[in-house]
Each structure stands twice: as C-alpha cells, then as structure tokens.
Design a protein around this motif. Structure first.
Motif, PDB file in Angstrom:
ATOM      1  N   ASP A 175     -52.015  24.198 -23.988  1.00  0.00           N
ATOM      2  CA  ASP A 175     -51.343  23.497 -25.502  1.00  0.00           C
ATOM      3  C   ASP A 175     -51.199  25.023 -26.201  1.00  0.00           C
ATOM      4  OD1 ASP A 175     -51.263  21.230 -24.791  1.00  0.00           O
ATOM      5  OD2 ASP A 175     -52.953  20.551 -25.865  1.00  0.00           O
ATOM      6  N   PHE A 176     -52.099  26.010 -26.136  1.00  0.00           N
ATOM      7  CA  PHE A 176     -51.959  27.259 -26.965  1.00  0.00           C
ATOM      8  C   PHE A 176     -50.828  28.048 -26.191  1.00  0.00           C
ATOM      9  CE2 PHE A 176     -52.854  31.801 -27.222  1.00  0.00           C
ATOM     10  CZ  PHE A 176     -52.828  31.960 -28.565  1.00  0.00           C
ATOM     11  N   LEU A 177     -50.687  28.172 -25.049  1.00  0.00           N
ATOM     12  CA  LEU A 177     -49.706  28.857 -24.316  1.00  0.00           C
ATOM     13  C   LEU A 177     -48.377  28.166 -24.779  1.00  0.00           C
ATOM     14  CD1 LEU A 177     -50.585  29.246 -20.354  1.00  0.00           C
ATOM     15  CD2 LEU A 177     -50.021  31.115 -22.243  1.00  0.00           C
ATOM     16  N   GLU A 178     -48.179  27.089 -24.514  1.00  0.00           N
ATOM     17  CA  GLU A 178     -46.827  26.277 -24.605  1.00  0.00           C
ATOM     18  C   GLU A 178     -46.328  26.713 -26.063  1.00  0.00           C
ATOM     19  OE1 GLU A 178     -46.501  21.976 -24.085  1.00  0.00           O
ATOM     20  OE2 GLU A 178     -47.085  22.184 -22.053  1.00  0.00           O
ATOM     21  N   ALA A 179     -47.524  26.341 -27.181  1.00  0.00           N
ATOM     22  CA  ALA A 179     -46.720  26.463 -28.651  1.00  0.00           C
ATOM     23  C   ALA A 179     -46.678  27.960 -28.924  1.00  0.00           C
ATOM     24  CB  ALA A 179     -48.102  25.944 -29.568  1.00  0.00           C
ATOM     25  N   LEU A 180     -47.293  29.082 -28.520  1.00  0.00           N
ATOM     26  CA  LEU A 180     -46.899  30.408 -28.825  1.00  0.00           C
ATOM     27  C   LEU A 180     -45.767  30.828 -28.239  1.00  0.00           C
ATOM     28  CD1 LEU A 180     -47.754  32.893 -30.440  1.00  0.00           C
ATOM     29  CD2 LEU A 180     -49.284  33.335 -28.262  1.00  0.00           C
ATOM     30  N   ALA A 181     -45.551  30.321 -26.890  1.00  0.00           N
ATOM     31  CA  ALA A 181     -44.338  30.617 -26.160  1.00  0.00           C
ATOM     32  C   ALA A 181     -43.223  30.107 -26.757  1.00  0.00           C
ATOM     33  CB  ALA A 181     -44.637  30.077 -24.657  1.00  0.00           C
ATOM     34  N   GLU A 182     -43.242  28.669 -27.338  1.00  0.00           N
ATOM     35  CA  GLU A 182     -42.141  28.208 -28.014  1.00  0.00           C
ATOM     36  C   GLU A 182     -41.683  28.857 -29.132  1.00  0.00           C
ATOM     37  OE1 GLU A 182     -42.751  23.761 -28.701  1.00  0.00           O
ATOM     38  OE2 GLU A 182     -41.205  24.220 -30.326  1.00  0.00           O
ATOM     39  N   ARG A 183     -42.758  29.465 -29.853  1.00  0.00           N
ATOM     40  CA  ARG A 183     -42.497  30.156 -31.183  1.00  0.00           C
ATOM     41  C   ARG A 183     -41.927  31.465 -31.067  1.00  0.00           C
ATOM     42  NH1 ARG A 183     -47.190  30.175 -35.372  1.00  0.00           N
ATOM     43  NH2 ARG A 183     -45.271  29.966 -36.929  1.00  0.00           N
ATOM     44  N   LEU A 184     -42.340  32.040 -30.025  1.00  0.00           N
ATOM     45  CA  LEU A 184     -41.788  33.603 -29.552  1.00  0.00           C
ATOM     46  C   LEU A 184     -40.504  33.370 -28.997  1.00  0.00           C
ATOM     47  CD1 LEU A 184     -44.789  35.100 -27.871  1.00  0.00           C
ATOM     48  CD2 LEU A 184     -44.011  35.442 -30.307  1.00  0.00           C
ATOM     49  N   ARG A 185     -40.037  32.279 -28.243  1.00  0.00           N
ATOM     50  CA  ARG A 185     -38.696  32.012 -27.590  1.00  0.00           C
ATOM     51  C   ARG A 185     -37.668  31.740 -28.656  1.00  0.00           C
ATOM     52  NH1 ARG A 185     -41.464  28.690 -23.280  1.00  0.00           N
ATOM     53  NH2 ARG A 185     -41.975  30.210 -21.649  1.00  0.00           N
ATOM     54  N   SER A 186     -38.437  31.064 -29.849  1.00  0.00           N
ATOM     55  CA  SER A 186     -37.281  30.568 -30.977  1.00  0.00           C
ATOM     56  C   SER A 186     -37.018  31.968 -31.819  1.00  0.00           C
ATOM     57  CB  SER A 186     -37.914  29.505 -31.949  1.00  0.00           C
ATOM     58  OG  SER A 186     -39.068  30.065 -32.729  1.00  0.00           O
ATOM     59  N   ARG A 187     -37.671  32.857 -31.452  1.00  0.00           N
ATOM     60  CA  ARG A 187     -37.348  34.201 -32.197  1.00  0.00           C
ATOM     61  C   ARG A 187     -36.557  35.235 -31.307  1.00  0.00           C
ATOM     62  NH1 ARG A 187     -41.083  31.806 -34.687  1.00  0.00           N
ATOM     63  NH2 ARG A 187     -41.568  31.894 -36.962  1.00  0.00           N
ATOM     64  N   GLY A 188     -36.208  34.766 -30.283  1.00  0.00           N
ATOM     65  CA  GLY A 188     -35.439  35.563 -29.253  1.00  0.00           C
ATOM     66  C   GLY A 188     -36.035  36.289 -28.133  1.00  0.00           C
ATOM     67  N   ILE A 189     -37.534  36.125 -28.063  1.00  0.00           N
ATOM     68  CA  ILE A 189     -38.280  36.782 -27.314  1.00  0.00           C
ATOM     69  C   ILE A 189     -38.459  36.129 -26.002  1.00  0.00           C
ATOM     70  CG2 ILE A 189     -40.771  37.929 -26.692  1.00  0.00           C
ATOM     71  CD1 ILE A 189     -40.794  37.960 -29.878  1.00  0.00           C
ATOM     72  N   GLU A 190     -38.084  36.697 -24.781  1.00  0.00           N
ATOM     73  CA  GLU A 190     -38.269  36.060 -23.378  1.00  0.00           C
ATOM     74  C   GLU A 190     -39.994  35.812 -23.001  1.00  0.00           C
ATOM     75  OE1 GLU A 190     -36.354  36.885 -19.160  1.00  0.00           O
ATOM     76  OE2 GLU A 190     -35.408  37.759 -20.691  1.00  0.00           O
TER      77      GLU A 190
END
Lengths: 213, 142
Positions: free
Chosen positions: B13-28
C-alpha cells in the motif's frame, strides 16, 4: 562500569521494533491521504469507488496501528506489579505481535495455535515475557535452516506450560543449553521455570510455572 | 527527459500510494516488493534514483544495496526506512548508499532528492562521455 541491564535491553528492542512498525503504518496513511489530497489539489478524477478503496486502506492500517499501540501499552505495564494472575494466552498474543517485526526480518515465522479460553497462571508477568523473549531471540540468533518457531500452550490448571520449539543445528545445542540454564536461574525467583528438551533435530523449551495457583 | 525512479518496499500500500503521488508529478516510477525483483529491474533499465527499504523479507535492503552497486556502481541508492538507527545508517553509507531517509518522509524531501539525483546522473553521464571522447582521441594520437 555502567552496564545496560538485560531487562532494559528487552524493553529497548520491543520499543524499537514497534516504532519501526508504527513508522510504516504512519507512512502508509500519510501517503494514501496525500494521494487523495493530490487528486483534489491537482485536479484529478477521484471516483467514489477509488475514494472508498483508499479510505478502506487508511482504516485498515489505522486499525493495525491501534492494535500495536494496545499491545505495547500492555507490555509497558507488565512491570506494574511483580506478581499477579495473568492470562498467558493474552500475553503470548501480544508477544507474537510485538516480535513479528524481528521474526520477519530474520526470515522466520511463528506457528501458533492458542485456545480462546483464558489460561491463568500466577507469576511475574514481566519476567514471563522476558523468558519468552530470550528463548525466541536466541532461536533467531542461531542460524537455522528451518524458519518456523512453534509456540503452544499445553496442560491445564496447575500444570500449564508454554512450549517453544524449532530446529536447531547440532553444534549450537550446547551453547543454547547454557543459555537456558542461565535464564532458568534468573526467572526462578518469579515462579517461572525453563527446561530444554533435546529431541533431535528440534530444540524444545518448556516454560512452566513453579507455584501455580 | 522524465525523471525515472525505482521504489523498493515490502509494504504494497505504501508503494502504490507513493508511486501514484510521484507519477502525478510527472515522474516515471517502477516498483518492487522485494530485493530479487529490484535487482532484476536495475539490470534491465536505467534509473536516476532508487529508494530502498532497509528491512525486507528475503534479501534485506543492505544485501540488495550491495548487489545493486556491484551491478552498477554509479547507481544512486537512497535507503528509505522506518528504523533509521545510527548503526544501520552507517552500514548503509559505508556500502555506498547516497543517504538514509527516515519514514515517514515528507514528499517534498523525496522530490528534492529526485531532482538532485537527476542532476547528478546527468553530470556523471557527461563526465563519462568526456572521458570516452578523451580516450578515443588519445588512442588516435590526436
């Protein structure tokens, strides 16, 4: 020379383990709630289904945190009285939860099967926890191909005992025996006895209650 | 060029949420829940930065860090952990981790690290290209 006592070390280890687990819980809740805020602030599309999914996760991890804090709270109050009647099932459930971090780290797992009914003994709750901790900690420190530690509660009324069992390499058994003898000397004053039973390839340690009510 | 990072943590759940937040800021973002998957990912594709959990079942963070840097000594690996003890931090830095970040970390801190890692990655790449050109020129006697 000042020496940190073994008792203090147990408390420090448990607190460190729980802190780590709580940090993980807070990180998850923080990131999930942050992702909801992001969707609102950055103008994303947050469907009701997606929001529910995220709130369910927050609730799940908050619950996980609450259970940990409750167990930690019971642990820190074990020293409130030197001797009292305690439910060993409740103590062992807390014990398993408070040690799960170390167990996972070392690639071990607990195998437990506790009955729901209370199993009452009269002893020092802190030193009972201490004895269980030292047994499991020393199992973890001995390299072992088997990654399971069985914990069971056997007997009834005045003959209750907690049994810890795992596979130990032959060469470690004499050192382990010494540890158990020395542990027995420490806890015997608190109505607790420990015995090592060597049933190749298992090392089985029985924790019994010397003057159970 | 988009910044590209790998996050390794056994908490899904940590992975998913952090990844989503970074992706929404244009990070792959690529994710892995264990050391073996992470090692396989870094052997296949380049990352500007890797965020690695210290304690994981199976190969732990330190062992993963060691193996990652054996594969690619230029990789910028940051330890992201809920247990940032001094001993663990020193061990990780000695093995070549760029830094140790304590969980829960501020997103802003992670974003700054990614920005700095991206700059460092480009500088390293430029330096390598310069060295290769110098080597070619030297062998040609120019």
């Amino acid at each position: 020379m000042f020496k940190i006592s073994d008792e203090f070390e147990v408390v420090a280890k448990i607190v460190a383990g729980v802190t780590h687990q709580l940090n993980n819980v807070f990180s998850i809740v923080d990131e999930i709630s942050g992702s909801i805020q992001d969707t609102i602030n950055l103008g994303g599309n947050l469907t009701a289904e997606n929001l529910k999914k995220k709130l369910d996760k927050i609730s799940h991890h908050s619950q996980r945190g609450k259970v940990l804090v409750k167990s930690l709270n019971r642990f820190v109050h074990l020293r409130d009285t030197t001797f009292r009647e305690i439910d060993i099932i409740e103590l062992l459930e807390d014990f398993v939860l408070l040690h799960s971090h170390f167990i996972n780290q070392k690639g071990f797992r607990f195998a437990t099967c506790f009955e729901e009914e209370k199993k009452l003994v009269f002893c020092s709750p802190f030193y009972l926890f201490y004895a269980c901790h030292q047994i499991v900690w020393n199992f973890l420190n001995i390299k072992n191909e088997n990654s399971e530690i069985k914990i069971s509660v056997l007997g009834s009324a005045d003959s209750l005992k907690i049994v810890f069992s795992t596979i130990l390499p032959k060469e470690s058994k004499s050192d382990f025996n010494e540890l158990i003898v020395s542990l027995g000397q420490i806890v015997s004053g608190y109505n607790i006895g420990v015995n090592l039973k060597d049933e190749e390839p298992y090392a089985t340690v029985e924790v019994c209650f010397i003057h159970n009510k | 060029m988009k910044a590209k990072v790998l996050i390794v943590d056994d908490e899904e759940d940590f992975l998913e949420a952090l990844a989503e937040r970074l992706r929404s800021r244009g990070i792959e973002v690529a994710t892995a829940q264990d050391g073996v998957t992470a090692l396989s990912l870094v052997s296949k594709e380049p990352f500007h930065a890797v965020f690695l959990d210290y304690y994981m079942p199976g190969i732990n963070g330190l062992e993963t860090l060691k193996l990652m840097l054996n594969q690619n000594p230029d990789l910028l690996v940051y330890i992201l952990t809920g247990k940032a003890g001094l001993k663990e931090g020193v061990e990780a830095i000695k093995l070549g981790a760029k830094d140790v970040i304590e969980k829960p970390a501020e997103l802003q801190e992670i974003l700054e690290i990614i920005k700095n890692a991206e700059n460092e990655y480009i500088l390293n790449l430029e330096q390598k290209i310069k060295e290769s050109i110098s080597d070619i020129l030297r062998t040609k006697g120019w």
